[in-house]
Design a protein around this motif. Structure first.
Motif, mmCIF file in Angstrom:
data_model
loop_
_atom_site.group_PDB
_atom_site.id
_atom_site.type_symbol
_atom_site.label_atom_id
_atom_site.label_comp_id
_atom_site.label_asym_id
_atom_site.label_seq_id
_atom_site.Cartn_x
_atom_site.Cartn_y
_atom_site.Cartn_z
ATOM 1 N N UNK A 1 0.799 -1.223 0.000
ATOM 2 C CA UNK A 1 0.000 0.000 0.000
ATOM 3 C C UNK A 1 0.831 1.272 0.000
ATOM 4 N N UNK A 2 1.789 1.313 0.921
ATOM 5 C CA UNK A 2 2.508 2.582 1.101
ATOM 6 C C UNK A 2 3.413 2.864 -0.089
ATOM 7 N N UNK A 3 4.246 1.885 -0.439
ATOM 8 C CA UNK A 3 5.179 2.098 -1.548
ATOM 9 C C UNK A 3 4.412 2.300 -2.846
ATOM 10 N N UNK A 4 3.336 1.555 -3.035
ATOM 11 C CA UNK A 4 2.512 1.702 -4.237
ATOM 12 C C UNK A 4 1.972 3.123 -4.333
ATOM 13 N N UNK A 5 1.616 3.673 -3.182
ATOM 14 C CA UNK A 5 1.110 5.042 -3.169
ATOM 15 C C UNK A 5 2.167 6.025 -3.658
ATOM 16 N N UNK A 6 3.430 5.774 -3.301
ATOM 17 C CA UNK A 6 4.506 6.668 -3.747
ATOM 18 C C UNK A 6 4.645 6.636 -5.267
ATOM 19 N N UNK A 7 4.246 5.512 -5.862
ATOM 20 C CA UNK A 7 4.335 5.401 -7.322
ATOM 21 C C UNK A 7 2.977 5.657 -7.988
ATOM 22 N N UNK A 8 2.019 6.084 -7.181
ATOM 23 C CA UNK A 8 0.666 6.298 -7.679
ATOM 24 C C UNK A 8 0.161 5.059 -8.432
ATOM 25 N N UNK A 9 0.468 3.915 -7.837
ATOM 26 C CA UNK A 9 0.077 2.684 -8.552
ATOM 27 C C UNK A 9 -0.347 1.609 -7.573
ATOM 28 N N UNK A 10 -0.075 0.412 -7.933
ATOM 29 C CA UNK A 10 -0.485 -0.723 -7.106
ATOM 30 C C UNK A 10 0.704 -1.612 -6.806
ATOM 31 N N UNK A 11 0.582 -2.307 -5.663
ATOM 32 C CA UNK A 11 1.586 -3.292 -5.311
ATOM 33 C C UNK A 11 0.865 -4.606 -5.036
ATOM 34 N N UNK A 12 1.340 -5.654 -5.669
ATOM 35 C CA UNK A 12 0.648 -6.933 -5.441
ATOM 36 C C UNK A 12 1.658 -8.005 -5.083
ATOM 37 N N UNK A 13 1.373 -8.651 -3.940
ATOM 38 C CA UNK A 13 2.244 -9.714 -3.435
ATOM 39 C C UNK A 13 1.558 -11.053 -3.766
ATOM 40 N N UNK A 14 2.331 -11.907 -4.414
ATOM 41 C CA UNK A 14 1.751 -13.179 -4.851
ATOM 42 C C UNK A 14 2.529 -14.326 -4.212
ATOM 43 N N UNK A 15 1.824 -15.077 -3.370
ATOM 44 C CA UNK A 15 2.502 -16.176 -2.679
ATOM 45 C C UNK A 15 2.429 -17.440 -3.520
ATOM 46 N N UNK A 16 3.019 -17.418 -4.684
ATOM 47 C CA UNK A 16 3.101 -18.590 -5.578
ATOM 48 C C UNK A 16 3.966 -19.639 -4.876
ATOM 49 N N UNK A 17 3.473 -20.894 -4.857
ATOM 50 C CA UNK A 17 4.263 -21.924 -4.168
ATOM 51 C C UNK A 17 5.670 -22.056 -4.733
#
Lengths: 129, 618
Positions: free
Chosen positions: B584-600
């Motif tokens: 959320x926070x870092x994505x906000x600095x880039x005016x974008x989105x951050x997505x964490x994917x827990x791929x096995x």
């Protein structure tokens, strides 16, 4: 004091352009028990105020991008929504009473979280009074 | 004969013959000579000769020295004439007789005497006058050879004596004059010279020590005394003087006796003969070397001062006591952009200042008028209207009487300095703000960490690591004045503490400028991901790998963190501050989105947004 008010009728709007600081301020307000809205600039804040009449406290930073800074936002809010209590914070400038709408409060960054909690509870007490 | 003609003209009596008449009428019978008819032949002959002569003559005859004389002599006798005729000598010259007797007697013994230039006072013309006569005594013998008389032939030598005396006096005057001239020359330190009429030849030169003497005439004097480069100019001046026969006057350089160059002030006048022709030039030359050197030094000193004034970029001005502009240095005109000093000379200097500067300028003038120096700073426009900030010093220039005579004003253009000072003030303000902001971030990180922490130990370690990551990002920002950083530098600094083997963590992407917030955010996100990978992910075993890649496509920024080869991934039970930070926070600095994917197969994180300072406020 305590939390003897109805959160749905009493919300805080946090306006801060830095996401990290905003996240912490929001957490602080939520921790005290308030419904909390967040905006990264004055324009977002006005839109939220227009939509959420339960907002009774504006807690805003002064230095922000957008069409107006926090002080102008505070004045605008006082004019359009007179009952909304005003809390202003800044790391850049010393703000005096004359810069703020009547009964406005100022907190220099970095502020002690306890001061904010105390102020929010004070306002809540008055509103509920 | 000239002599006689002249005498005749002077005497002019050849026609009157008075003494002849006297002789004829004289009663000689009553004298010792007896009647004239009884006179011996020699006496008659002598008398006739005497009377006929234009020379003054007298005769003394016989033992009693009877006195006879002619017309010329009558004038010598003055008042004794005519009574002296026929008297005995001692009766004619009672007062002189004793002196005359020896000479007269010797003449009667056969000797001859001549007396030249005998002074007499005569009253020939009704007044006494000094005259000179030559006397010649000669014996007169009878036919037997016995001396019977004395003939005194005289001549008036007054004219000669006077002429001689005048000559003597003139000679004396000349000698005295020459002596004075010599003394003058001796007393003077000036050099003396004489030149031929056309100056081709130097005849003499007394150098008086400072230039060499010329003992023999020389036609090569120019080469001897003048440097080659000066000869033409001197020659021109000589030719002018010679052409007009006017005095030559010139200060010029010469070769001194010691061989060095010196200066003389030389003046020469033409000397003419009676016919008016120039026979030579006579001149004097004063040693002007010391004066000339002093003048040269003064000139050099003035040139030096002028050079200093011109070189200085300070605006150096001299004002009258009433503050009117009288002088402005060349450098000053440059910095004040004055194209024509005449346009500003005489202007009241405080008028160049406006507002506070005008007040300060007037105060400084008043202080200088009272003898006190004062300084101030202020804005004033140049003559071309460019606004400049000046540091001004106004001081009185004291006269010999110790009172302010004029005013010195030195203005230095410190516009750049002033701008730098203002920039420094702005920067200091900015730094204070950034420091406050950093502290606020630290406070947020610490508070957020503490909120999520399960134990104090965990909190202590997490706070330390997160602040360390923040600090490394600050280091990079410090290089660029805190405003921006290259993404390569940010990634490298953020991953540095987590690197295990060279090839297990790799990153690639274009150079890209990040804002300070983006740089701080990406540093914190990289730190969180790396920390998690070291604990649970690809960096927890010996073989896992981490790859970071980023790109900009159509103005959109995308950053990927991909872990491979690590232990199998299981999603965490809850989300902590780390997740909030990167999603959320870092994505906000880039005016974008951050997505964490827990791929096995491995954790993946994708950050999208707007790169660099182009972040748009929504």
């Amino acid at each position: 004091m305590g939390q003897s008010f109805a959160p749905s009728r009493f919300a805080v709007l946090v306006v801060e352009d830095d996401a990290l600081l905003r996240a912490e301020a929001v957490d602080l307000c939520i921790e005290v028990g308030f419904t909390t809205y967040e905006a990264r600039n004055a324009d977002q804040a006005i839109r939220l105020l227009e939509r959420h009449s339960e907002i009774r406290v504006l807690f805003t930073d002064i230095e922000m991008g957008g069409s107006m800074d926090g002080l102008r936002l505070a004045q605008a809010v006082r004019e359009r929504w007179p009952p909304v209590a005003i809390m202003v914070t800044s790391g850049r400038r010393k703000v005096t009473k004359e810069d703020l709408p009547e009964n406005g409060l100022f907190f220099a960054k970095p502020y002690p979280p306890g001061d904010i909690v105390k102020a929010l509870n004070g306002i809540a007490a008055q509103v509920m009074g | 004969m000239t002599l006689h003609a002249k005498l005749g003209a002077d005497v002019g009596r050849t026609g009157s013959l008075r003494m002849v008449d006297l002789f004829r009428s004289h009663d000689w019978g009553a004298t010792l000579l007896g009647r004239r008819e009884t006179w011996p032949a020699v006496l008659r002959t002598t008398v006739e000769l005497m009377l006929a002569s234009l020379h003054p003559m007298c005769v003394m005859w016989g033992p009693r020295r009877i006195f006879l004389y002619n017309d010329g002599y009558a004038k010598i006798l003055g008042a004794r004439h005519p009574s002296a005729l026929g008297l005995a000598g001692d009766e004619v010259w009672p007062e002189l007789w004793d002196d005359l007797v020896p000479l007269i007697d010797r003449t009667f013994n056969g000797e001859s005497f001549a007396f030249r230039d005998q002074p007499l006072t005569m009253t020939r013309n009704g007044f006494e006058e000094q005259v000179w006569y030559d006397f010649a005594y000669s014996p007169v013998r009878d036919e037997r050879g016995a001396v019977v008389g004395l003939l005194n032939v005289t001549s008036d030598c007054t004219a000669r004596v006077v002429a001689q005396r005048e000559r003597d006096a003139a000679a004396e005057r000349l000698r005295a004059s020459e002596e004075r001239l010599a003394a003058l020359v001796e007393a003077s330190s000036d050099s003396l010279y004489s030149m031929s009429p056309d100056w081709q030849e130097m005849r003499t030169l007394q150098g008086r020590g400072f230039i060499a003497n010329a003992d023999a005439p020389s036609v090569r004097w120019m080469d001897e005394y003048l440097f080659p480069e000066d000869q033409a100019e001197v020659r021109d001046r000589i030719e002018q003087a010679v052409a007009k026969s006017e005095p030559f006057e010139m200060e010029h350089r010469v070769r001194l006796a010691d061989g060095n160059a010196g200066w003389i002030f030389s003046r020469a006048v033409p000397v003419r003969d009676q016919a008016g022709h120039v026979t030579e030039w006579f001149g004097m030359a004063a040693d002007a070397t010391a004066r000339h050197r002093a003048i040269e030094q003064l000139r050099e000193s003035e040139a030096f001062m002028r050079g200093v004034l011109a070189a200085s970029n300070d605006c150096i001005k001299v004002l009258d006591l009433d503050a009117k502009l009288a002088f402005m240095s060349e450098g000053g005109q440059r910095v004040m952009e004055v194209s024509d000093f005449n346009a500003v000379v005489g202007c009241p200097w405080p008028n160049f200042w406006e507002g506070e500067g005008n007040v300060a300028a007037k105060e400084a003038i008043a202080a200088a008028q009272a003898g006190v120096a004062r300084g101030f700073q202020g804005y004033a426009d140049t003559m071309k209207g460019n606004r400049r900030y000046w540091d001004v010093q106004v001081s009185p220039i004291m006269g010999t009487d110790g009172k302010p005579e004029r005013i010195l004003s030195i203005s230095r253009d410190i516009t750049d300095l002033k701008a730098a000072e203002e920039a420094r003030a702005v920067l200091a303000q900015e730094l204070a703000h950034r420091m406050k902001n950093s502290m606020a971030m630290v406070q947020a990180i610490v508070t957020q960490t503490l909120r999520q922490a399960r134990s104090m130990d965990e909190a202590r370690a997490a706070v330390g690591q997160r602040l360390s990551a923040l600090g490394r990002a600050q280091d990079i920002l410090t290089r660029s004045n805190f405003t921006e950083a290259d993404i390569h530098d940010v990634v490298e600094a953020a991953i540095a503490p987590h690197r295990v083997a060279e090839d297990r963590i790799v990153w690639a992407g274009p150079h890209l400028v990040l804002t300070s917030q983006q740089a701080l955010g990406l540093s914190l996100a990289t730190h969180e991901l790396a920390t998690n990978a070291a604990k649970y992910g690809a960096l927890a075993n010996e073989t896992g790998r981490v790859s970071m890649t980023w790109r900009v496509e159509d103005g959109a920024f995308a950053f990927d963190w991909i872990e491979t080869g690590g232990p199998p991934v299981t999603p965490p039970a809850g989300r902590g501050f780390g997740s909030k930070l990167i999603e959320r926070i870092v994505a906000s600095y880039f005016d974008g989105e951050g997505r964490l994917d827990f791929d096995p197969a491995g954790i993946r994180f994708r950050l999208t947004g707007v790169p660099g300072g182009a972040a748009v406020e929504a």
